[in-house]
Scaffold this motif. Sequence first.
Motif, PDB file in Angstrom:
ATOM      1  N   ARG A 297       3.314 -56.522  37.549  1.00 44.63           N
ATOM      2  CA  ARG A 297       2.821 -55.289  36.938  1.00 44.63           C
ATOM      3  C   ARG A 297       1.929 -54.494  37.885  1.00 44.63           C
ATOM      4  O   ARG A 297       2.039 -53.272  37.980  1.00 44.63           O
ATOM      5  N   LEU A 298       1.023 -55.146  38.589  1.00 43.87           N
ATOM      6  CA  LEU A 298       0.084 -54.420  39.450  1.00 43.87           C
ATOM      7  C   LEU A 298       0.822 -53.687  40.565  1.00 43.87           C
ATOM      8  O   LEU A 298       0.512 -52.524  40.877  1.00 43.87           O
ATOM      9  N   GLU A 299       1.793 -54.357  41.176  1.00 44.24           N
ATOM     10  CA  GLU A 299       2.581 -53.707  42.213  1.00 44.24           C
ATOM     11  C   GLU A 299       3.406 -52.564  41.644  1.00 44.24           C
ATOM     12  O   GLU A 299       3.571 -51.511  42.287  1.00 44.24           O
ATOM     13  N   LEU A 300       3.921 -52.753  40.424  1.00 43.69           N
ATOM     14  CA  LEU A 300       4.706 -51.708  39.764  1.00 43.69           C
ATOM     15  C   LEU A 300       3.856 -50.461  39.540  1.00 43.69           C
ATOM     16  O   LEU A 300       4.280 -49.330  39.842  1.00 43.69           O
ATOM     17  N   VAL A 301       2.658 -50.646  39.015  1.00 42.45           N
ATOM     18  CA  VAL A 301       1.769 -49.508  38.770  1.00 42.45           C
ATOM     19  C   VAL A 301       1.450 -48.790  40.067  1.00 42.45           C
ATOM     20  O   VAL A 301       1.437 -47.550  40.138  1.00 42.45           O
ATOM     21  N   GLU A 302       1.192 -49.534  41.107  1.00 39.32           N
ATOM     22  CA  GLU A 302       0.886 -48.923  42.410  1.00 39.32           C
ATOM     23  C   GLU A 302       2.042 -48.046  42.887  1.00 39.32           C
ATOM     24  O   GLU A 302       1.836 -46.921  43.366  1.00 39.32           O
ATOM     25  N   GLU A 303       3.262 -48.545  42.764  1.00 35.81           N
ATOM     26  CA  GLU A 303       4.431 -47.783  43.197  1.00 35.81           C
ATOM     27  C   GLU A 303       4.627 -46.536  42.343  1.00 35.81           C
ATOM     28  O   GLU A 303       4.923 -45.441  42.861  1.00 35.81           O
ATOM     29  N   LEU A 304       4.478 -46.665  41.044  1.00 35.36           N
ATOM     30  CA  LEU A 304       4.672 -45.517  40.157  1.00 35.36           C
ATOM     31  C   LEU A 304       3.618 -44.446  40.405  1.00 35.36           C
ATOM     32  O   LEU A 304       3.922 -43.252  40.451  1.00 35.36           O
ATOM     33  N   GLN A 305       2.366 -44.858  40.545  1.00 33.80           N
ATOM     34  CA  GLN A 305       1.300 -43.877  40.722  1.00 33.80           C
ATOM     35  C   GLN A 305       1.397 -43.189  42.081  1.00 33.80           C
ATOM     36  O   GLN A 305       0.963 -42.037  42.222  1.00 33.80           O
ATOM     37  N   ARG A 306       1.967 -43.848  43.051  1.00 29.99           N
ATOM     38  CA  ARG A 306       2.172 -43.209  44.354  1.00 29.99           C
ATOM     39  C   ARG A 306       3.084 -41.995  44.201  1.00 29.99           C
ATOM     40  O   ARG A 306       2.840 -40.928  44.800  1.00 29.99           O
ATOM     41  N   VAL A 307       4.111 -42.099  43.374  1.00 25.54           N
ATOM     42  CA  VAL A 307       5.016 -40.981  43.128  1.00 25.54           C
ATOM     43  C   VAL A 307       4.391 -39.963  42.185  1.00 25.54           C
ATOM     44  O   VAL A 307       4.448 -38.745  42.416  1.00 25.54           O
ATOM     45  N   LEU A 308       3.758 -40.438  41.128  1.00 22.97           N
ATOM     46  CA  LEU A 308       3.188 -39.538  40.122  1.00 22.97           C
ATOM     47  C   LEU A 308       2.085 -38.656  40.688  1.00 22.97           C
ATOM     48  O   LEU A 308       1.813 -37.568  40.165  1.00 22.97           O
ATOM     49  N   ALA A 309       1.442 -39.089  41.752  1.00 27.47           N
ATOM     50  CA  ALA A 309       0.350 -38.310  42.349  1.00 27.47           C
ATOM     51  C   ALA A 309       0.827 -36.989  42.948  1.00 27.47           C
ATOM     52  O   ALA A 309       0.006 -36.136  43.300  1.00 27.47           O
ATOM     53  N   SER A 310       2.124 -36.789  43.013  1.00 26.44           N
ATOM     54  CA  SER A 310       2.645 -35.564  43.639  1.00 26.44           C
ATOM     55  C   SER A 310       2.705 -34.378  42.679  1.00 26.44           C
ATOM     56  O   SER A 310       2.875 -33.236  43.125  1.00 26.44           O
ATOM     57  N   ARG A 311       2.564 -34.603  41.363  1.00 25.83           N
ATOM     58  CA  ARG A 311       2.686 -33.500  40.397  1.00 25.83           C
ATOM     59  C   ARG A 311       1.650 -33.667  39.287  1.00 25.83           C
ATOM     60  O   ARG A 311       1.073 -34.750  39.090  1.00 25.83           O
ATOM     61  N   ASP A 312       1.435 -32.572  38.547  1.00 25.36           N
ATOM     62  CA  ASP A 312       0.465 -32.585  37.461  1.00 25.36           C
ATOM     63  C   ASP A 312       1.038 -33.265  36.219  1.00 25.36           C
ATOM     64  O   ASP A 312       2.258 -33.382  36.050  1.00 25.36           O
ATOM     65  N   THR A 313       0.128 -33.652  35.326  1.00 21.98           N
ATOM     66  CA  THR A 313       0.506 -34.381  34.107  1.00 21.98           C
ATOM     67  C   THR A 313       1.542 -33.632  33.295  1.00 21.98           C
ATOM     68  O   THR A 313       2.576 -34.196  32.903  1.00 21.98           O
ATOM     69  N   ASP A 314       1.293 -32.366  32.994  1.00 17.91           N
ATOM     70  CA  ASP A 314       2.199 -31.621  32.120  1.00 17.91           C
ATOM     71  C   ASP A 314       3.595 -31.485  32.732  1.00 17.91           C
ATOM     72  O   ASP A 314       4.602 -31.516  32.002  1.00 17.91           O
TER      73      ASP A 314
END
Length: 406
Positions: A297-314
């Motif tokens: 899970r921890l590695e998964l979250v790290e990978e996902l947040q690396r991509v998600l950091a490129s755009r805003d929440t909405d």
Amino acid sequence: MPDPDAGRAQTGQLPMALEGIRVVDLTQVMSGPFCTMVLADLGADVIKVENPDHGDQTRKSWGRSVVGDDSRAFLSLNRNKRSVVLDLKGDQDRETFMTLARTADVVIENFRPGVARRLGVDYDAVRAVNPGIVYASISGFGQTGPYASYPGYDLIAQAMTGIMSVTGETGRPPVKSAIPVADLGSGLFCAIGILAALRVREATGTGQYLETSLFDSALALSVWESTEFWSTGEPPVPLGSANRMSAPYQALETRDGYLTVGANNQRLWQRLCAVLEAPDLLTDPRFADNDHRMANRLELVEELQRVLASRDTDEWVTALLDAGVPAGPIRDYRQVLTEDEHVRARQMVTSYRHPVEGETSVLGSPLKLSATPVRSAAPAPLLGQHTQEVLAELVRRDVHVEEGPA
């Protein structure tokens, strides 16, 4: 009470679901008042019996007051009720209570175990004058068991049922659920029990006693946690916003805030990776299936947040929803209560005009009945506001009662 049949014949409107049910409410603070508010919203005539000196504890000692003395905590939990003041330690007022109980379908109390009996208003006493009564008790730890005499507080119930051991983040101090799940859960379970007991009485004519507690209710809500323990033999640990049964199913950070994602099966996982334009995640053996994603899970979250950091929440939420992936932004209560169009469409914020406070906002009912909708919110009562009104009703019912308090 105003005549509920007024105008109904012309509109063909059905009675409210619990119209004609009288509830005598001896409760205060949260668990009991939340239960009786649900019943009142459904049409029950809830008569709140309060001590003439200070009334419900939440009137003055809990939360904030704005204009008058009554706190917003009290105003939020006691709409659609009538207030009668009686000193149950006095013989005359106790007799008045018993007279009122003769007219009731339900009596509910949330004293500490033994107090109702000492006051002479327990189930046996009420049943002696009203054999068909449904009598409900809410307590901190139940009427029996080694903890029965413990003080009943939501915080203590959350601690002793294990909830606080799994709330928060791994390695951090324990925290309680911000929502008082033990208080509110016991109120909801009690309401369900009352409705079941009324159904039995309708079928058999027999009343009964029922009880629940903050402790039992909080533990009963611990479904996934108990399942994990019985499956693994190990006590569950805090996971922050993550889920015990699937991953990714949690809050994740974006460029400007946080969102929640519920990709809790393989199909949704594949769609999530497509939206993120991250095909490498699909072929990564660490994330091959739910068991692997849970283990990493921890590695998964790290990978996902690396991509998600490129755009805003909405932006992400819109893209994920368009792809059929459950997602939503994390909002604060200002946004939810004042800006959310869905909240308005669902009528989850309403208001009433209080004689002292003026226009007062409260949460709406989540119950949407098509034929017998819940009643519009009426103001929480002033202390003793309806004493003479209720006593006059007893006289009209030809039930003798001595002159009560003003």
